[in-house]
Scaffold this motif. Sequence first.
Motif, short mmCIF file in Angstrom:
data_model
loop_
_atom_site.label_atom_id
_atom_site.label_comp_id
_atom_site.label_asym_id
_atom_site.label_seq_id
_atom_site.Cartn_x
_atom_site.Cartn_y
_atom_site.Cartn_z
N VAL A 1 -6.97 117.72 67.12
CA VAL A 1 -6.81 118.23 68.48
C VAL A 1 -8.19 118.66 68.97
CG1 VAL A 1 -5.78 120.06 69.88
CG2 VAL A 1 -4.45 119.00 68.05
N GLY A 2 -8.57 118.14 70.13
CA GLY A 2 -9.89 118.46 70.67
C GLY A 2 -9.86 119.56 71.71
N PHE A 3 -8.79 119.59 72.52
CA PHE A 3 -8.69 120.59 73.57
C PHE A 3 -7.25 120.68 74.05
CE2 PHE A 3 -9.54 116.56 75.53
CZ PHE A 3 -8.78 116.53 76.68
N ASN A 4 -6.97 121.70 74.81
CA ASN A 4 -5.66 121.87 75.43
C ASN A 4 -5.79 121.62 76.92
OD1 ASN A 4 -4.33 122.63 73.06
ND2 ASN A 4 -4.98 124.74 73.29
N LYS A 5 -4.83 120.90 77.46
CA LYS A 5 -4.83 120.61 78.89
C LYS A 5 -3.64 121.32 79.52
CE LYS A 5 -5.20 116.78 82.06
NZ LYS A 5 -5.46 115.38 82.19
N SER A 6 -3.85 121.88 80.70
CA SER A 6 -2.76 122.60 81.37
C SER A 6 -1.99 121.63 82.27
CB SER A 6 -3.29 123.77 82.17
OG SER A 6 -4.17 123.32 83.17
N ILE A 7 -0.67 121.77 82.24
CA ILE A 7 0.19 120.98 83.11
C ILE A 7 1.03 121.95 83.93
CG2 ILE A 7 0.29 118.96 81.62
CD1 ILE A 7 3.03 119.94 80.65
N PRO A 8 1.40 121.59 85.14
CA PRO A 8 2.18 122.52 85.96
C PRO A 8 3.63 122.59 85.51
CG PRO A 8 1.82 120.47 87.14
CD PRO A 8 1.03 120.38 85.87
N CYS A 9 4.21 123.77 85.65
CA CYS A 9 5.63 123.98 85.39
C CYS A 9 6.31 124.29 86.71
CB CYS A 9 5.85 125.17 84.47
SG CYS A 9 5.11 125.03 82.86
N ARG A 10 7.58 124.06 86.75
CA ARG A 10 8.35 124.43 87.93
C ARG A 10 8.86 125.84 87.75
NH1 ARG A 10 11.77 118.93 88.95
NH2 ARG A 10 9.99 117.61 89.24
N ASN A 11 9.90 126.17 88.47
CA ASN A 11 10.47 127.50 88.41
C ASN A 11 11.04 127.78 87.03
OD1 ASN A 11 11.53 129.96 89.19
ND2 ASN A 11 13.46 129.05 89.80
N VAL A 12 10.48 128.73 86.32
CA VAL A 12 10.98 129.12 85.01
C VAL A 12 11.39 130.58 85.09
CG1 VAL A 12 10.41 129.39 82.59
CG2 VAL A 12 9.45 127.50 83.87
N SER A 13 12.69 130.81 85.08
CA SER A 13 13.18 132.18 85.18
C SER A 13 13.94 132.60 83.94
CB SER A 13 14.06 132.32 86.43
OG SER A 13 15.13 131.39 86.34
N GLY A 14 14.12 131.70 82.98
CA GLY A 14 14.84 132.02 81.77
C GLY A 14 16.33 131.74 81.88
N TYR A 15 16.80 131.36 83.04
CA TYR A 15 18.20 131.03 83.23
C TYR A 15 18.43 129.56 82.87
CZ TYR A 15 18.27 135.41 85.75
OH TYR A 15 18.15 136.73 86.08
N SER B 1 18.64 121.78 92.14
CA SER B 1 18.55 120.54 91.35
C SER B 1 17.11 120.11 91.17
CB SER B 1 19.33 119.42 92.03
OG SER B 1 20.69 119.73 92.09
N MET B 2 16.28 120.30 92.20
CA MET B 2 14.86 119.92 92.11
C MET B 2 14.01 121.02 91.49
SD MET B 2 14.23 117.87 95.69
CE MET B 2 14.37 119.33 96.68
N GLN B 3 14.63 122.15 91.14
CA GLN B 3 13.97 123.31 90.53
C GLN B 3 12.86 123.87 91.41
OE1 GLN B 3 12.78 122.13 86.60
NE2 GLN B 3 14.85 122.32 85.81
N VAL B 4 13.11 123.93 92.71
CA VAL B 4 12.16 124.53 93.64
C VAL B 4 12.36 126.04 93.58
CG1 VAL B 4 11.51 124.68 96.07
CG2 VAL B 4 12.17 122.49 95.10
N ASP B 5 11.28 126.77 93.65
CA ASP B 5 11.34 128.23 93.56
C ASP B 5 12.13 128.78 94.75
OD1 ASP B 5 11.01 130.86 92.95
OD2 ASP B 5 8.85 130.91 93.33
N PRO B 6 13.29 129.36 94.51
CA PRO B 6 14.13 129.80 95.62
C PRO B 6 13.59 131.03 96.33
CG PRO B 6 15.12 130.42 93.54
CD PRO B 6 13.91 129.57 93.23
#
Length: 191
Positions: free
Chosen positions: A94-108, A158-163
């Motif tokens: 492993v050379g490095f870590n790359k960040s990727i975007p996440c959608r709405n994560v609320s634990g539900y 359904s699209m996991q948009v932040d409400p």
Amino acid sequence: MASYWRSLRSRSATQAFIIFTICLSVIQSLVNDADNCDKLRLGQYLCKEPKIDDATQEPENCKDRLALVECLPAPNITCRLSNGTAFKFSGEEVGFNKSIPCRNVSGYSYKVAVALSLFLGWIGADRFYLGYPALGLLKFCTVGFCGIGSLVDFMLISMQVDPSETTQQIYRIVLCKSPSLLWICHNSFQT
């Protein structure tokens, strides 16, 4: 005439030596000066797939809307690690870590939220479940805005948009335009 040819040969040799020296220094600087591993171009590294949480359908290490995935530089690529040391990779490290975007994560649970939105969205059960009681009460009192709000919420969930941002903006536009519903607009949304 012979002196002219000697001076011309001398100049040509000098110019050739200068060009050779410049080319040699450029090649050495390219070989010795390794860039940081996170600056590699596409095709010079391969990132692993993130581990997806079954309940939320998001990467497990998602924090502040970003998740990190491990990236492996291609074999025989030399680059500098985060500590500054140059390393020649074999394709397994492993050379490095790359960040990727996440959608709405609320634990539900994503599946439960979509099911509630589909079947009980007209009474606001989806918004109560996701922790938005004001929107849930608003949908309950207006029977899901006569079905239109339920449909909009189903698509957004359904699209996991932040409400907290998108839904409130849509509802604010709809409710705040109607004088008879102005009190709902004033009491439901914090401006």
